[in-house]
Design a protein around this motif. Structure first.
Motif, PDB file in Angstrom:
ATOM      1  N   LEU A  87      51.350  45.040  27.459  1.00  0.00           N
ATOM      2  CA  LEU A  87      51.919  46.178  26.743  1.00  0.00           C
ATOM      3  C   LEU A  87      53.382  46.295  27.138  1.00  0.00           C
ATOM      4  N   ARG A  88      54.259  45.840  26.256  1.00  0.00           N
ATOM      5  CA  ARG A  88      55.695  45.807  26.551  1.00  0.00           C
ATOM      6  C   ARG A  88      56.204  47.199  26.911  1.00  0.00           C
ATOM      7  N   GLY A  89      56.940  47.277  28.012  1.00  0.00           N
ATOM      8  CA  GLY A  89      57.507  48.539  28.471  1.00  0.00           C
ATOM      9  C   GLY A  89      56.550  49.376  29.300  1.00  0.00           C
ATOM     10  N   PHE A  90      55.271  48.989  29.353  1.00  0.00           N
ATOM     11  CA  PHE A  90      54.284  49.728  30.138  1.00  0.00           C
ATOM     12  C   PHE A  90      53.747  48.876  31.278  1.00  0.00           C
ATOM     13  N   GLY A  91      53.177  47.713  30.944  1.00  0.00           N
ATOM     14  CA  GLY A  91      52.651  46.834  31.974  1.00  0.00           C
ATOM     15  C   GLY A  91      51.614  45.887  31.428  1.00  0.00           C
ATOM     16  N   SER A  92      50.957  45.188  32.318  1.00  0.00           N
ATOM     17  CA  SER A  92      49.970  44.183  31.940  1.00  0.00           C
ATOM     18  C   SER A  92      48.675  44.419  32.691  1.00  0.00           C
ATOM     19  N   PHE A  93      47.567  44.366  31.958  1.00  0.00           N
ATOM     20  CA  PHE A  93      46.243  44.356  32.553  1.00  0.00           C
ATOM     21  C   PHE A  93      45.877  42.884  32.667  1.00  0.00           C
ATOM     22  N   ILE A  94      45.688  42.402  33.892  1.00  0.00           N
ATOM     23  CA  ILE A  94      45.474  40.977  34.093  1.00  0.00           C
ATOM     24  C   ILE A  94      44.192  40.735  34.889  1.00  0.00           C
ATOM     25  N   VAL A  95      43.695  39.506  34.781  1.00  0.00           N
ATOM     26  CA  VAL A  95      42.529  39.082  35.544  1.00  0.00           C
ATOM     27  C   VAL A  95      43.028  38.236  36.701  1.00  0.00           C
ATOM     28  N   LYS A  96      42.706  38.670  37.926  1.00  0.00           N
ATOM     29  CA  LYS A  96      43.080  37.907  39.115  1.00  0.00           C
ATOM     30  C   LYS A  96      41.834  37.201  39.639  1.00  0.00           C
ATOM     31  N   LYS A  97      42.050  35.994  40.152  1.00  0.00           N
ATOM     32  CA  LYS A  97      40.954  35.226  40.712  1.00  0.00           C
ATOM     33  C   LYS A  97      40.968  35.343  42.231  1.00  0.00           C
ATOM     34  N   ARG A  98      39.857  35.762  42.803  1.00  0.00           N
ATOM     35  CA  ARG A  98      39.711  35.837  44.245  1.00  0.00           C
ATOM     36  C   ARG A  98      38.987  34.575  44.710  1.00  0.00           C
ATOM     37  N   ALA A  99      39.508  33.934  45.727  1.00  0.00           N
ATOM     38  CA  ALA A  99      38.910  32.712  46.253  1.00  0.00           C
ATOM     39  C   ALA A  99      37.661  33.034  47.072  1.00  0.00           C
ATOM     40  N   GLU A 100      36.822  32.028  47.249  1.00  0.00           N
ATOM     41  CA  GLU A 100      35.653  32.185  48.107  1.00  0.00           C
ATOM     42  C   GLU A 100      36.116  32.408  49.545  1.00  0.00           C
ATOM     43  N   LYS A 101      35.407  33.284  50.252  1.00  0.00           N
ATOM     44  CA  LYS A 101      35.794  33.529  51.633  1.00  0.00           C
ATOM     45  C   LYS A 101      34.564  33.795  52.492  1.00  0.00           C
ATOM     46  N   THR A 102      34.761  33.649  53.771  1.00  0.00           N
ATOM     47  CA  THR A 102      33.707  33.898  54.744  1.00  0.00           C
ATOM     48  C   THR A 102      33.931  35.269  55.365  1.00  0.00           C
ATOM     49  N   ALA A 103      32.848  36.040  55.459  1.00  0.00           N
ATOM     50  CA  ALA A 103      32.935  37.381  56.052  1.00  0.00           C
ATOM     51  C   ALA A 103      31.842  37.534  57.108  1.00  0.00           C
ATOM     52  N   ARG A 104      31.924  38.603  57.880  1.00  0.00           N
ATOM     53  CA  ARG A 104      30.930  38.844  58.923  1.00  0.00           C
ATOM     54  C   ARG A 104      30.198  40.146  58.658  1.00  0.00           C
ATOM     55  N   ASN A 105      28.878  40.091  58.811  1.00  0.00           N
ATOM     56  CA  ASN A 105      28.065  41.294  58.787  1.00  0.00           C
ATOM     57  C   ASN A 105      27.923  41.727  60.247  1.00  0.00           C
ATOM     58  N   ILE A 106      28.677  42.714  60.643  1.00  0.00           N
ATOM     59  CA  ILE A 106      28.759  43.102  62.049  1.00  0.00           C
ATOM     60  C   ILE A 106      27.424  43.629  62.571  1.00  0.00           C
ATOM     61  N   SER A 107      26.697  44.403  61.755  1.00  0.00           N
ATOM     62  CA  SER A 107      25.449  44.996  62.238  1.00  0.00           C
ATOM     63  C   SER A 107      24.387  43.943  62.533  1.00  0.00           C
ATOM     64  N   LYS A 108      24.331  42.866  61.746  1.00  0.00           N
ATOM     65  CA  LYS A 108      23.342  41.806  61.962  1.00  0.00           C
ATOM     66  C   LYS A 108      23.936  40.607  62.697  1.00  0.00           C
ATOM     67  N   ASN A 109      25.246  40.639  62.935  1.00  0.00           N
ATOM     68  CA  ASN A 109      25.962  39.554  63.594  1.00  0.00           C
ATOM     69  C   ASN A 109      25.733  38.209  62.891  1.00  0.00           C
ATOM     70  N   THR A 110      25.882  38.232  61.557  1.00  0.00           N
ATOM     71  CA  THR A 110      25.718  37.016  60.768  1.00  0.00           C
ATOM     72  C   THR A 110      26.966  36.761  59.944  1.00  0.00           C
ATOM     73  N   THR A 111      27.095  35.524  59.513  1.00  0.00           N
ATOM     74  CA  THR A 111      28.206  35.141  58.643  1.00  0.00           C
ATOM     75  C   THR A 111      27.692  35.050  57.215  1.00  0.00           C
ATOM     76  N   ILE A 112      28.454  35.617  56.282  1.00  0.00           N
ATOM     77  CA  ILE A 112      28.072  35.527  54.869  1.00  0.00           C
ATOM     78  C   ILE A 112      29.230  34.930  54.085  1.00  0.00           C
ATOM     79  N   ILE A 113      28.887  34.293  52.995  1.00  0.00           N
ATOM     80  CA  ILE A 113      29.883  33.699  52.104  1.00  0.00           C
ATOM     81  C   ILE A 113      30.028  34.616  50.892  1.00  0.00           C
ATOM     82  N   ILE A 114      31.253  35.046  50.631  1.00  0.00           N
ATOM     83  CA  ILE A 114      31.542  35.829  49.426  1.00  0.00           C
ATOM     84  C   ILE A 114      32.069  34.840  48.395  1.00  0.00           C
ATOM     85  N   PRO A 115      31.349  34.659  47.278  1.00  0.00           N
ATOM     86  CA  PRO A 115      31.769  33.650  46.297  1.00  0.00           C
ATOM     87  C   PRO A 115      33.069  34.032  45.587  1.00  0.00           C
TER      88      PRO A 115
END
Length: 95
Positions: A44-72
């Motif tokens: 939208l010229r003069g206002f802005g753009s609604f865009i799709v961003k791609k998030r990469a796969e990443k590894t996270a930690r579940n602290i309560s269970k002390n496990t590693t999870i993969i976020i796709p």
């Protein structure tokens, strides 16, 4: 400002009845959502753009269970304001 406030303001400024303005605003939001869901950006010229961003796969930690999870890899919606929009907001903060 809520959607109802936006509808009231547009109706007041244009003289169009609130029901028509609400239908138009709802339709606009549906078009933007559908476009982003189909990986199409909305510019939208003069206002802005609604865009799709791609998030990469990443590894996270579940602290309560002390496990590693993969976020796709996934897409997220984002808004990038136009330069004139940013400039107008910046100017209003100094007043």
């Amino acid at each position: 400002m809520t959607k109802a406030d936006i509808v009231n303001e547009i109706a007041k400024n244009t003289g169009v009845d609130k029901a028509s303005v609400l239908a138009t605003v709802e339709s606009f939001m549906e078009v933007v959502k559908d476009s982003l869901a189909n990986n199409e950006n909305v510019y939208l010229r003069g206002f802005g753009s609604f865009i799709v961003k791609k998030r990469a796969e990443k590894t996270a930690r579940n602290i309560s269970k002390n496990t590693t999870i993969i976020i796709p890899a996934h897409n997220i919606p984002a808004f990038k304001p136009a330069k004139t929009f940013v400039a107008q907001v910046k100017d209003n903060t100094t007043k």
